[in-house]
Design an enzyme around this catalytic site. Structure first.
Site, PDB file in Angstrom:
ATOM      1  CG  ASP A 113     -16.299  -5.157  -1.354  1.00  0.00           C
ATOM      2  OD1 ASP A 113     -16.721  -6.158  -0.764  1.00  0.00           O
ATOM      3  OD2 ASP A 113     -16.770  -4.012  -1.172  1.00  0.00           O
TER       4      ASP A 113
ATOM      5  CG  ASP B  77      -8.575   1.851   5.759  1.00  0.00           C
ATOM      6  OD1 ASP B  77      -9.643   1.245   5.928  1.00  0.00           O
ATOM      7  OD2 ASP B  77      -8.506   3.087   5.530  1.00  0.00           O
TER       8      ASP B  77
ATOM      9  CG  ASP C 259      -3.062   2.009   4.335  1.00  0.00           C
ATOM     10  OD1 ASP C 259      -4.215   1.631   4.618  1.00  0.00           O
ATOM     11  OD2 ASP C 259      -2.702   3.200   4.429  1.00  0.00           O
TER      12      ASP C 259
ATOM     13  CG  ASP D 137     -14.134   8.240   7.897  1.00  0.00           C
ATOM     14  OD1 ASP D 137     -14.776   9.082   7.228  1.00  0.00           O
ATOM     15  OD2 ASP D 137     -12.920   8.033   7.729  1.00  0.00           O
TER      16      ASP D 137
END
Length: 523
Positions: free
Chosen positions: A106, A162, A164, A255
């Site tokens: 995005d 994610d 990271d 989530d």
């Protein structure tokens, strides 16, 4: 001596009545904190008992029968870390004809080009089926990205990481056999910490997260209660997502929301504590406060959305309802901590003015009981144990006091986030800036996404630092020691959060503030 009634200009009757009302709210906050700590204690007990039970042998991975899996990597303007996670998942040790990677991008800056180049590179290098899916809008933020790409997923299952995270290459081999049970909708793994030793700030975050992933996730899962997918480091059965109603973006914690909708529908969640998905912890106070704000507010939003549904759902055990409501309500503990802290100031003066109410004030010892319960909770999850038990216990107590002090210092920011969630105040999804650091480096680590500013909350933290510090010193001078330790911890906590927040914005003005170095915590 200070007189409560005279200072407020009230007649004795009304001053006495106001004092009673304050003590009632103060006491209620203490009781709710105690209730929270008792539930956490019960999870710690269940976790320890589960450790003593011989585990069933897990099904083994068979590449011949392995199902098709899609890996989704949602990201937004992750210039510093986008390449790292793409490189890692492209090396996943899983049958290539049954693996697909979707990079859900995005981004609105040069990260788009960085991702495009990296996707092309790993496709040629590893021959992996990888797609760069770039949205030109951020509708629904992370939840929207996951949802919009799901219809094009080739897999029966979707693993989510994610940006990271750096999962081990055998991650899917360890998790996918759990889905041999057709009732299992999700497999969640424990988060590891790439940069745990970076600073005191990351050490304390790791300390708190280990408590969640060991006791909360492990204890709830062992007892058969509802747990949650943690947004990353896990695998979903796509059929489970669809039957639960799909990803929705009316909360900041999509989530947690989807997890409860799925379990209410009857799907089972499997938690694998010994499978670790390493990730990067925030290294600045601004990044940590932003992450905490999102988690706390999202938790409150999910409570608003899911509490009634959980209470009225058919086929849910009473114990699961109680622990589920407690889980959804968890973030509210910061509201009670803030209330208790602020009301402890007039409570001191009530004690001076109304001797007949002193018996009620003695119930403040409830806080000590709550602290002891939470200490056991974190001791059970403490992972840095050695053979030298006395030394380990000393290290733990030191770390626990540091952790509790900083959490108190974050209570204003977190409580405001929770209240925003309950009041339905909508804000955008602010992702946590990633720095791509694993060890301490010389000089300042820059990150253009880590926006720092002096907010009203930061000013409030500075004021509370002064108020609680003055109160502690004043009471100490007069020999009234009852609340001095509590107020000192509050002052140190708020002072730490305040000074580091200011130092990140105006480093030259606060050059005297010591760095968050591991030398401060590695006893």
């Amino acid at each position: 001596m200070f007189n409560w009634g005279d200072a407020l200009g009230f007649e004795h009757y009304f001053a006495h009545l106001l004092a009673k009302l304050i003590l009632i709210v103060y006491g209620l906050s203490l009781v709710l904190i105690l209730f929270y700590s008792i539930l956490q204690l019960s999870l710690a007990v269940k976790y320890k008992r589960s450790k003593a039970i011989e585990k069933k042998k897990r099904p083994e991975f068979d590449p011949k029968t392995a199902p098709y899996v899609t890996i989704q990597l949602p990201m937004y303007n992750e210039y510093y870390v986008a390449e790292r996670v793409i490189e890692r998942v492209a090396q996943m040790d899983y049958p290539q004809d049954k693996l697909e990677i979707q990079v859900l991008d995005d981004s609105t800056d040069e990260t788009v080009d960085v991702i495009a180049r990296k996707v092309k590179e790993v496709k040629e290098k590893y021959g992996v089926d990888i797609k760069h899916i770039h949205r030109t809008n951020r509708i629904g933020y992370k939840a929207g990205a996951l949802d919009s790409a799901l219809p094009d997923a080739k897999g029966e299952f979707v693993a989510i990481f994610d940006v990271d995270f750096l999962p081990d290459v055998d991650f899917l081999q360890k998790t996918m056999p759990q889905f041999e049970d057709p009732e299992v909708g999700v497999v969640q793994t424990r988060w590891g910490h790439i940069n745990k030793d970076y600073s005191m700030l990351t050490e304390l975050q790791a300390f708190g997260l280990n408590g969640h992933f060991a006791i909360e996730q492990g204890g709830r899962n062992a007892a058969g209660h509802f747990i949650n997918f943690n947004g990353t480091g896990g695998v979903w059965r796509i059929k489970c997502i669809e039957e639960a109603g799909g990803w929705e973006h009316d909360t900041l914690t999509e989530d947690l929301d989807l997890s409860y909708r799925a379990q209410i529908k009857g799907w089972k969640f499997s938690y694998l504590e010994d499978v670790i998905a390493p990730a990067e912890l925030p290294i600045t106070m601004s990044a940590l406060k932003g992450q905490q704000h999102r988690w706390m507010k999202g938790g409150a939003e999910c409570f608003r959305k899911m509490a009634k549904r959980l209470l009225t759902a058919k086929g849910v055990k009473t114990a699961d309802r109680v622990h589920g409501l407690s889980h959804l309500f968890n973030s509210s503990v910061f509201v009670f901590i803030l209330l208790m802290s602020l009301l402890s100031l007039p409570v001191l003066h009530i004690k001076d003015s109304f001797s007949d109410l002193n018996y009620f004030i003695k119930f403040g010892s409830i806080f000590i009981m709550s602290t002891l319960f939470l200490m056991y909770y974190y001791w059970t999850s403490y992972r840095d144990k050695t053979e030298d038990k006395p030394k380990t216990l000393f290290q733990f107590i030191k770390r626990f006091v540091q952790f509790l002090t900083i959490m108190m210092g974050l209570s204003l920011s977190n409580a405001i986030a929770v209240l925003e969630g309950y009041m339905g105040i909508k804000t955008s999804f602010v992702r946590t800036p990633k720095f791509n650091v694993a060890a301490k480096v010389e000089g300042k680590v820059e990150n253009k996404y880590d926006k720092k500013s002096i907010s009203l909350i930061t000013i409030g933290e500075g004021i509370l630092f002064l108020v609680f510090g003055f109160t502690a010193i004043n009471r100490l001078a007069f020999g009234d020691l009852g609340m001095v330790p509590f107020h000192l911890m509050l002052s140190i906590g708020y002072g730490t959060v305040f000074f580091y927040s200011i130092a990140e914005v105006r480093p030259a003005l606060f050059s005297f503030v010591p760095k968050f170095s591991t030398s401060n915590v590695n006893a």
